[in-house]
Write an enzyme that holds these catalytic residues in place. Structure first.
Site, PDB file in Angstrom:
ATOM      1  CD  GLU A 235      -2.614  -1.174   2.654  1.00  0.00           C
ATOM      2  OE1 GLU A 235      -2.474  -0.215   3.446  1.00  0.00           O
ATOM      3  OE2 GLU A 235      -3.391  -2.114   2.831  1.00  0.00           O
TER       4      GLU A 235
ATOM      5  N   GLY B 165       5.083  -0.835   2.616  1.00  0.00           N
ATOM      6  CA  GLY B 165       5.866  -1.590   1.635  1.00  0.00           C
ATOM      7  C   GLY B 165       6.656  -2.650   2.365  1.00  0.00           C
ATOM      8  CB  SER B 166      10.047  -2.600   3.835  1.00  0.00           C
ATOM      9  OG  SER B 166      10.732  -2.283   2.652  1.00  0.00           O
TER      10      SER B 166
ATOM     11  N   GLY C 207      30.869  -2.970 -23.554  1.00  0.00           N
ATOM     12  CA  GLY C 207      30.992  -1.627 -24.132  1.00  0.00           C
ATOM     13  C   GLY C 207      29.707  -1.188 -24.823  1.00  0.00           C
TER      14      GLY C 207
ATOM     15  CD  GLU D  43       7.726 -12.695  -2.568  1.00  0.00           C
ATOM     16  OE1 GLU D  43       7.059 -11.821  -3.183  1.00  0.00           O
ATOM     17  OE2 GLU D  43       7.186 -13.646  -1.978  1.00  0.00           O
TER      18      GLU D  43
HETATM   19  C1  LIG Z   1       7.433  -4.098 -10.454  1.00  0.00           C
HETATM   20  C2  LIG Z   1       6.940  -4.325  -9.062  1.00  0.00           C
HETATM   21  C3  LIG Z   1       6.111  -5.399  -8.799  1.00  0.00           C
HETATM   22  C4  LIG Z   1       5.612  -5.606  -7.520  1.00  0.00           C
HETATM   23  N1  LIG Z   1       4.732  -6.643  -7.297  1.00  0.00           N
HETATM   24  C5  LIG Z   1       4.101  -6.728  -6.093  1.00  0.00           C
HETATM   25  C6  LIG Z   1       3.016  -7.640  -5.901  1.00  0.00           C
HETATM   26  O1  LIG Z   1       2.656  -8.426  -6.781  1.00  0.00           O
HETATM   27  N2  LIG Z   1       2.344  -7.609  -4.718  1.00  0.00           N
HETATM   28  C7  LIG Z   1       2.694  -6.748  -3.707  1.00  0.00           C
HETATM   29  O2  LIG Z   1       2.041  -6.770  -2.660  1.00  0.00           O
HETATM   30  N3  LIG Z   1       3.732  -5.883  -3.850  1.00  0.00           N
HETATM   31  C8  LIG Z   1       4.423  -5.847  -5.020  1.00  0.00           C
HETATM   32  N4  LIG Z   1       5.454  -4.939  -5.199  1.00  0.00           N
HETATM   33  C9  LIG Z   1       5.830  -4.066  -4.102  1.00  0.00           C
HETATM   34  C10 LIG Z   1       7.169  -4.443  -3.491  1.00  0.00           C
HETATM   35  O3  LIG Z   1       7.088  -5.650  -2.787  1.00  0.00           O
HETATM   36  C11 LIG Z   1       7.621  -3.254  -2.628  1.00  0.00           C
HETATM   37  O4  LIG Z   1       7.983  -2.214  -3.525  1.00  0.00           O
HETATM   38  C12 LIG Z   1       8.758  -3.596  -1.715  1.00  0.00           C
HETATM   39  O5  LIG Z   1       8.322  -4.446  -0.695  1.00  0.00           O
HETATM   40  C13 LIG Z   1       9.378  -2.347  -1.077  1.00  0.00           C
HETATM   41  O6  LIG Z   1       8.409  -1.516  -0.521  1.00  0.00           O
HETATM   42  P1  LIG Z   1       8.355   0.044  -0.866  1.00  0.00           P
HETATM   43  O7  LIG Z   1       8.472   0.192  -2.324  1.00  0.00           O
HETATM   44  O8  LIG Z   1       7.185   0.635  -0.175  1.00  0.00           O
HETATM   45  O9  LIG Z   1       9.690   0.604  -0.230  1.00  0.00           O
HETATM   46  P2  LIG Z   1       9.923   1.080   1.276  1.00  0.00           P
HETATM   47  O10 LIG Z   1       9.511  -0.002   2.232  1.00  0.00           O
HETATM   48  O11 LIG Z   1       9.348   2.429   1.459  1.00  0.00           O
HETATM   49  O12 LIG Z   1      11.515   1.161   1.299  1.00  0.00           O
HETATM   50  C14 LIG Z   1      12.233   2.199   0.640  1.00  0.00           C
HETATM   51  C15 LIG Z   1      13.724   1.933   0.844  1.00  0.00           C
HETATM   52  O13 LIG Z   1      14.026   1.880   2.260  1.00  0.00           O
HETATM   53  C16 LIG Z   1      14.638   0.660   2.598  1.00  0.00           C
HETATM   54  N5  LIG Z   1      14.171   0.239   3.931  1.00  0.00           N
HETATM   55  C17 LIG Z   1      12.885   0.103   4.336  1.00  0.00           C
HETATM   56  N6  LIG Z   1      12.845  -0.319   5.626  1.00  0.00           N
HETATM   57  C18 LIG Z   1      14.138  -0.462   6.028  1.00  0.00           C
HETATM   58  C19 LIG Z   1      14.763  -0.847   7.262  1.00  0.00           C
HETATM   59  N7  LIG Z   1      14.030  -1.202   8.323  1.00  0.00           N
HETATM   60  N8  LIG Z   1      16.113  -0.845   7.297  1.00  0.00           N
HETATM   61  C20 LIG Z   1      16.871  -0.487   6.218  1.00  0.00           C
HETATM   62  N9  LIG Z   1      16.323  -0.103   5.037  1.00  0.00           N
HETATM   63  C21 LIG Z   1      14.990  -0.093   4.944  1.00  0.00           C
HETATM   64  C22 LIG Z   1      14.192  -0.319   1.534  1.00  0.00           C
HETATM   65  O14 LIG Z   1      15.108  -1.393   1.389  1.00  0.00           O
HETATM   66  C23 LIG Z   1      14.156   0.567   0.291  1.00  0.00           C
HETATM   67  O15 LIG Z   1      15.444   0.666  -0.239  1.00  0.00           O
HETATM   68  C24 LIG Z   1       5.994  -4.736  -6.460  1.00  0.00           C
HETATM   69  C25 LIG Z   1       6.858  -3.669  -6.724  1.00  0.00           C
HETATM   70  C26 LIG Z   1       7.307  -3.444  -7.999  1.00  0.00           C
HETATM   71  C27 LIG Z   1       8.207  -2.250  -8.244  1.00  0.00           C
END
Ligand SMILES: Cc1cc2nc3c(=O)[nH]c(=O)nc-3n(C[C@H](O)[C@H](O)[C@H](O)COP(=O)(O)OP(=O)(O)OC[C@H]3O[C@@H](n4cnc5c(N)ncnc54)[C@H](O)[C@@H]3O)c2cc1C
Length: 408
Positions: A142, A146-147, A361, A385
């Site tokens: 959402e 995310g994470s 290259g 994932e």
């Molecule tokens: C092409 C694509 C397909 C996808 N398919 C699906 C799907 O089918 N179903 C679904 O539910 N989701 C899907 N996703 C979502 C994906 O799983 C999330 O983008 C991912 O989990 C990261 O969440 P976020 O983008 O909100 O990043 P955020 O959680 O906001 O993180 C941003 C950055 O901060 C870092 N970070 C976050 N927390 C920490 C921490 N505690 N310590 C250190 N670093 C941290 C992360 O590593 C990242 O670099 C998809 C995304 C993409 C781009």
């Protein structure tokens, strides 16, 4: 019990089949659907029908074919003591071959979505029968979650024989094309992660509104959809698993399905890495640079030394992935290995793809070859994932014996 690193004899025909598909269906269409983003790769329909037939006998499968079944007490089923190469290993090996062909097309294979994996893992027999033959996407992410998937805000309120879902879901792989979307929602946000449940929502449900399909850096053959859930009414029988809020079980079970799906994403990265290495080796040879494993490294060109360093990383990623899949098949707790495999394979894939572009290259940077496309496709494998950072966090927690509250 010992791990055997040879491809098991019984899985060799499967690997060969997957390679044929990758070579004859995926590669020839790779560039076409990279350019024609959002166009459905119709070549996959015939393939999917053939695979449905093969799957009955354990044939080639895509990302979401395998599920993980657990016994009623929430632990993995009893180990009977034998060494097995089961569905996790078969799916991993098959995915490695298919992603040697094209990651975006693998993700677009009908009826092989991540939602199918969730259904295969937790659906009752009656539900499994009802969803049979359907293509299911998975909607966890959402705008504010995310994470940290426990932070989801989508709610599900019981109303008679139905649940009413409200919220927003973003980045849903295959969300536009799938028949069903498995949506994570909370029965009661005040009760935290234990209240999060998954609901199977039909794509034709009027409350599930497609907002847009994303334009992306890579895997452009795969559609990535955003949805609004507005008073989306779902029959109670479409809740997967236990409808009660159980502070001890629920969410942990949902998280454990990642132990099976992370090695699959690692396998995608391993397949793509091998594609990059093979192509680079071919281009080096064309340029008169031969990788000679018999000669001391010091006497060989710098490009060979770099190539061999990348190959060593590839082997490490591959072995970690096989180990994690093997452990899942043999009912061994594999959270640590699944995250290690995903972290190593995701990072290796991005790193190798970019270094191969550099070694090749201008040829590597232009659209004459697929290297430039693979460098774009690679990045997602280190994001979805669970990102690189999140996998490292999980590994650290496991090694240091810390909870998610203690180390975040
Ligand atoms: C092409 C694509 C397909 C996808 N398919 C699906 C799907 O089918 N179903 C679904 O539910 N989701 C899907 N996703 C979502 C994906 O799983 C999330 O983008 C991912 O989990 C990261 O969440 P976020 O983008 O909100 O990043 P955020 O959680 O906001 O993180 C941003 C950055 O901060 C870092 N970070 C976050 N927390 C920490 C921490 N505690 N310590 C250190 N670093 C941290 C992360 O590593 C990242 O670099 C998809 C995304 C993409 C781009």
């Amino acid at each position: 019990m010992a791990i055997n690193l040879e491809t098991p004899k019984k899985l060799k025909p499967l690997v060969e089949q997957a390679h044929q598909v990758a070579e004859n269906v995926f590669r020839p269409n790779s560039r076409k659907y990279d350019r024609a983003e959002h166009e459905y790769p119709k070549e996959l329909d015939m393939l999917a029908a053939a695979i449905d037939g093969m799957s009955e006998g354990g044939g080639v499968s895509g990302a979401g074919a395998a599920g993980v079944r657990r016994s009623d007490n929430g632990s993995k089923a009893e180990d009977d003591g034998s060494t097995r190469n089961g569905s996790n290993m078969a799916t991993c090996l098959s995915i490695m071959e298919l992603c040697w062909g094209d990651v975006g097309l693998l993700l677009s294979m009908p009826r092989q979505g991540l939602g199918n994996s969730a259904i295969a893992s937790v659906a009752s027999e009656e539900q499994a029968e009802r969803y049979k033959g359907k293509w299911a996407a998975m909607a966890i992410t959402e705008p504010e979650a995310g994470s940290d998937s426990a932070a989801i805000r989508t709610t599900a309120k019981k109303d008679g024989d139905e649940y009413v879902l409200n919220g927003e879901k973003i980045y849903v792989t295959s969300g536009e094309r799938a028949d069903l979307v498995v949506v994570w929602a909370s029965l009661d946000p005040s009760q935290g992660r234990a209240a999060i449940k998954s609901f199977v929502v039909g794509r034709d449900n009027p409350g599930l509104k497609l907002l847009r399909v994303e334009h992306k850096l890579g895997i452009r053959a795969s559609d990535t959809a955003n949805f609004a859930l507005e008073d989306c009414r779902v029959p109670a029988e479409d809740l997967l698993g236990d409808p009660e809020i159980n502070p001890k079980g629920g969410f942990a079970g949902a998280m454990q399905t990642f132990d099976n799906t992370r090695p699959l994403v690692a396998a995608m990265a391993v397949g793509l890495t091998r594609a990059c290495l093979e192509e680079t080796r071919r281009l080096l040879l064309e340029a008169g640079v031969d990788v000679d494993l018999e000669q001391p490294l010091a006497t060989q060109p710098a490009a060979v030394s770099e190539y061999l360093a990348m190959e060593a990383d590839y082997e490490a990623a591959r072995l970690l992935t096989l180990e994690a899949a093997w452990m899942a098949d043999n009912r061994k707790p594999n959270s640590l290995q699944a995250s290690m495999a995903k972290a190593k394979a995701g990072r290796t894939c991005v790193d190798v793809a970019l270094r191969c572009v550099r070694l090749a290259g201008a040829v590597g940077y232009t659209e004459h070859e697929l290297l430039e496309k693979w460098a774009r496709d690679a990045k997602i494998l280190d994001i979805f994932e669970g990102t690189q950072q999140i996998q490292q966090l999980i590994v650290a927690r496991q090694l240091l014996g810390k909870t998610s509250a203690e180390l975040r």
